[in-house]
Design a protein around this motif. Structure first.
Motif, PDB file in Angstrom:
ATOM      1  N   LEU A 182       0.844  -1.260  -0.412  1.00 33.44           N
ATOM      2  CA  LEU A 182       0.243   0.033   0.167  1.00 33.44           C
ATOM      3  C   LEU A 182       0.772   1.591  -0.140  1.00 33.44           C
ATOM      4  N   ARG A 183       0.345   2.155  -0.852  1.00 33.02           N
ATOM      5  CA  ARG A 183       1.052   3.085  -0.918  1.00 33.02           C
ATOM      6  C   ARG A 183       0.428   4.456  -0.586  1.00 33.02           C
ATOM      7  N   PHE A 184       1.091   5.860   0.097  1.00 32.21           N
ATOM      8  CA  PHE A 184      -0.180   6.751   0.377  1.00 32.21           C
ATOM      9  C   PHE A 184       0.131   7.762  -0.935  1.00 32.21           C
ATOM     10  N   PRO A 185      -1.101   8.562  -1.171  1.00 34.74           N
ATOM     11  CA  PRO A 185      -0.931   9.162  -1.645  1.00 34.74           C
ATOM     12  C   PRO A 185      -0.185  10.691  -1.534  1.00 34.74           C
ATOM     13  N   LYS A 186       0.729  10.142  -2.744  1.00 29.44           N
ATOM     14  CA  LYS A 186       1.521  11.527  -2.828  1.00 29.44           C
ATOM     15  C   LYS A 186       0.701  13.179  -3.282  1.00 29.44           C
ATOM     16  N   VAL A 187       0.511  13.169  -3.565  1.00 33.37           N
ATOM     17  CA  VAL A 187      -0.136  14.356  -4.256  1.00 33.37           C
ATOM     18  C   VAL A 187      -0.658  15.287  -2.804  1.00 33.37           C
ATOM     19  N   MET A 188      -1.080  14.585  -1.856  1.00 33.92           N
ATOM     20  CA  MET A 188      -1.733  14.904  -0.476  1.00 33.92           C
ATOM     21  C   MET A 188      -0.839  15.408   0.348  1.00 33.92           C
ATOM     22  N   VAL A 189       0.520  14.999   0.247  1.00 34.17           N
ATOM     23  CA  VAL A 189       1.605  15.632   1.713  1.00 34.17           C
ATOM     24  C   VAL A 189       2.228  16.593   0.484  1.00 34.17           C
ATOM     25  N   ASN A 190       2.725  17.722   1.646  1.00 34.62           N
ATOM     26  CA  ASN A 190       3.767  18.521   0.455  1.00 34.62           C
ATOM     27  C   ASN A 190       4.032  19.143   2.013  1.00 34.62           C
ATOM     28  N   PRO A 191       5.268  18.998   2.340  1.00 40.57           N
ATOM     29  CA  PRO A 191       6.391  18.762   1.849  1.00 40.57           C
ATOM     30  C   PRO A 191       6.392  16.914   2.553  1.00 40.57           C
ATOM     31  N   VAL A 192       5.578  16.477   3.710  1.00 36.74           N
ATOM     32  CA  VAL A 192       5.917  15.570   4.459  1.00 36.74           C
ATOM     33  C   VAL A 192       4.528  14.855   4.921  1.00 36.74           C
ATOM     34  N   ASN A 193       4.461  13.480   5.510  1.00 34.32           N
ATOM     35  CA  ASN A 193       2.813  13.340   6.670  1.00 34.32           C
ATOM     36  C   ASN A 193       3.244  13.271   7.780  1.00 34.32           C
ATOM     37  N   TYR A 194       4.004  14.347   8.445  1.00 37.21           N
ATOM     38  CA  TYR A 194       4.257  14.068  10.058  1.00 37.21           C
ATOM     39  C   TYR A 194       3.689  13.235  11.019  1.00 37.21           C
ATOM     40  N   LEU A 195       3.210  11.944  10.587  1.00 38.89           N
ATOM     41  CA  LEU A 195       2.970  11.259  10.927  1.00 38.89           C
ATOM     42  C   LEU A 195       3.623  10.248  10.536  1.00 38.89           C
ATOM     43  N   THR A 196       4.758  10.133   9.789  1.00 36.12           N
ATOM     44  CA  THR A 196       5.663   9.246   9.816  1.00 36.12           C
ATOM     45  C   THR A 196       7.045   9.906   9.270  1.00 36.12           C
ATOM     46  N   GLN A 197       6.881  10.887  10.612  1.00 32.41           N
ATOM     47  CA  GLN A 197       7.905  10.868  11.427  1.00 32.41           C
ATOM     48  C   GLN A 197       8.014  11.388  13.250  1.00 32.41           C
ATOM     49  N   PRO A 198       8.012   9.450  13.185  1.00 28.52           N
ATOM     50  CA  PRO A 198       7.311   9.548  15.013  1.00 28.52           C
ATOM     51  C   PRO A 198       8.670  10.423  15.702  1.00 28.52           C
ATOM     52  N   GLY A 199      10.102  10.609  15.514  1.00 30.53           N
ATOM     53  CA  GLY A 199      11.276  11.030  16.140  1.00 30.53           C
ATOM     54  C   GLY A 199      10.729  13.094  16.584  1.00 30.53           C
ATOM     55  N   GLN A 200      10.072  13.759  15.801  1.00 29.43           N
ATOM     56  CA  GLN A 200       9.980  14.774  15.633  1.00 29.43           C
ATOM     57  C   GLN A 200       9.113  15.255  17.320  1.00 29.43           C
ATOM     58  N   PRO A 201       9.905  16.033  18.345  1.00 30.47           N
ATOM     59  CA  PRO A 201       8.820  16.571  19.768  1.00 30.47           C
ATOM     60  C   PRO A 201       7.810  16.435  19.184  1.00 30.47           C
ATOM     61  N   GLY A 202       6.924  15.149  20.589  1.00 28.31           N
ATOM     62  CA  GLY A 202       5.561  15.839  20.759  1.00 28.31           C
ATOM     63  C   GLY A 202       4.855  15.170  19.880  1.00 28.31           C
ATOM     64  N   PHE A 203       5.626  14.174  19.221  1.00 23.19           N
ATOM     65  CA  PHE A 203       5.087  12.590  18.134  1.00 23.19           C
ATOM     66  C   PHE A 203       5.422  12.218  18.755  1.00 23.19           C
ATOM     67  N   GLU A 204       4.440  11.746  20.090  1.00 25.42           N
ATOM     68  CA  GLU A 204       4.743  10.592  20.765  1.00 25.42           C
ATOM     69  C   GLU A 204       3.822   9.551  20.852  1.00 25.42           C
ATOM     70  N   TYR A 205       3.170   9.891  19.123  1.00 23.88           N
ATOM     71  CA  TYR A 205       2.006   8.459  18.934  1.00 23.88           C
ATOM     72  C   TYR A 205       1.553   7.004  18.843  1.00 23.88           C
ATOM     73  N   PRO A 206       1.037   5.968  19.159  1.00 27.30           N
ATOM     74  CA  PRO A 206       1.132   4.633  18.766  1.00 27.30           C
ATOM     75  C   PRO A 206       2.145   4.740  16.958  1.00 27.30           C
ATOM     76  N   GLU A 207       2.380   3.995  17.214  1.00 29.19           N
ATOM     77  CA  GLU A 207       3.797   3.426  16.366  1.00 29.19           C
ATOM     78  C   GLU A 207       2.889   2.719  14.893  1.00 29.19           C
ATOM     79  N   ALA A 208       1.940   2.437  15.242  1.00 27.11           N
ATOM     80  CA  ALA A 208       1.100   1.762  13.868  1.00 27.11           C
ATOM     81  C   ALA A 208       0.107   2.901  12.821  1.00 27.11           C
ATOM     82  N   TRP A 209       0.013   4.085  13.986  1.00 22.16           N
ATOM     83  CA  TRP A 209       0.027   5.280  13.020  1.00 22.16           C
ATOM     84  C   TRP A 209       1.269   5.823  11.736  1.00 22.16           C
TER      85      TRP A 209
END
Length: 370
Positions: A182-209
């Motif tokens: 499965l692939r994320f629709p690339k045209v929908m995010v610019n520059p990034v989907n922040y849920l794929t960046q769990p290392g950023q401060p404040g993004f301590e969400y479930p890994e499955a996200w």
């Protein structure tokens, strides 16, 4: 002049009354003209004629029941159709400017692989051949939840089972081999989907996200998603239609005041889902509902649908063919700050509840020990 559904009219067959008299009035039990428009008369009417006129109006209002009110309201609630453009006709920068930043829903059509992300190979035939013996829940997290074999469900031959909804199954957990493709629709995010960046401060969400894809399978006998709702923490949502036609019924965030919200988060509506998708919401029980701006998006195979953050939505299958959909949620620049705020609030409440439960359990143990 009185309009339908009060059916009172002049009796055209009668001669014109002399000056100082009223025309005779036919009550609703006598005549129901197609147009429903009434003309009441006259100057210098006798009191007996006025009394007759008032009695007739009383009778007409007595016959104006809740069904009449509901029907009139439903006729006025014309939907706004969500527009459709071709998936390959727009860049990520244009999508952000036109739709994401403005929080506007859109259907992106012809998003088949390889140009787009919609994996048409994962249809009912695939799941029947590959996962027929997989035990899956129907109506997940509801009182009617039950576990069945996926192969039995997608036969759609059991009348009672057909009413169930196989929904919200995270593919990474339930169908990992599918999830890898499965692939994320690339045209929908610019520059990034922040849920794929769990290392950023404040993004301590479930890994499955970080690999958020869910499977939804249902048929026309199923009433659809159980309630009108907003997705959690102001995330955007996307849906990729593989098979069948699935209808999204939506309302903008500004219409929350008309949707009878309830619960601690106020993200669910008390207006019955079944009445929403069948256009039969009671105008007497939910009068404010008809002030809301109803939007409809019908997804066909190969479509990707963008449901912006905080938009109210629910779904139902419209085709005779069953529906297969992959969906998920994401965060971009347009909803990042609101997501972080709501996620931190959610975590704080969750921790407070957990702390309270632990305190109660600990206190109970102490009392038992003494």
């Amino acid at each position: 002049v009185i309009s339908s559904p009060l059916f009172v009219e002049l009796e055209a067959r009668q001669p014109r009354p002399p000056s100082g008299q009223c025309s005779r009035i036919a009550g609703p039990e006598q005549s129901e003209p197609a147009g429903g428009w009434l003309v009441l008369v006259g100057v210098g009417c006798k009191m007996a004629d006025v009394d007759l006129w008032l009695d007739t109006l009383d009778s007409a209002f007595d016959n104006f029941d809740e069904e009449d009110a509901d029907a009139a309201a439903q006729q006025r609630h014309d939907p706004i159709l969500v527009p459709r453009i071709k998936y390959t006709s727009i860049t990520p920068e244009e999508f952000e400017q036109k739709y994401s930043a403005t929080n506007t829903p859109i259907i992106l059509g012809d998003a088949f692989e390889p140009e787009g992300p919609v994996p048409l190979q994962f249809d009912l035939k695939f799941f029947k051949e590959t996962y027929a013996n997989e035990l899956v829940p129907l109506d997940l997290n509801t009182l009617s939840e039950k576990v069945v074999k996926l192969g039995d469900y997608i036969e759609f031959s059991d009348e009672e089972m057909n009413k169930g909804y196989c929904r919200s199954l995270h593919t990474a957990e339930w169908f990992p081999d599918v999830n890898k493709h499965l692939r994320f629709p690339k045209v929908m995010v610019n520059p990034v989907n922040y849920l794929t960046q769990p290392g950023q401060p404040g993004f301590e969400y479930p890994e499955a996200w970080s690999r958020w894809f869910e499977l939804f399978i249902s048929n026309r006998d199923c009433i659809g998603f159980p309630f009108l709702h907003q997705d959690m923490c102001a995330t955007h949502a996307f849906s990729m239609q593989v098979q069948g036609i699935k209808r999204f019924v939506l309302f903008p965030p500004s219409d929350s005041q008309y949707l009878y919200t309830f619960g601690n988060t106020g993200t669910r509506s008390a207006v019955p889902h079944a009445e929403i998708v069948t256009s039969s919401v009671s105008a007497t029980e939910f009068p404010l509902y008809y002030k809301a701006s109803l939007h409809i998006a019908d997804l066909r195979p190969g479509d990707v649908f963008f449901c912006p953050s905080n938009w109210w939505h629910t779904t139902v299958v419209k085709s005779a063919e069953p529906s297969v959909t992959f969906g998920g949620n994401y965060v971009d620049n347009s909803n990042k700050e609101e997501f972080l705020s709501k996620w931190r609030e959610y975590v704080s409440v969750r921790n407070l509840v957990a702390s309270g439960i632990a305190s109660i359990e600990h206190g109970g143990k102490q009392r038992r020990a003494t």
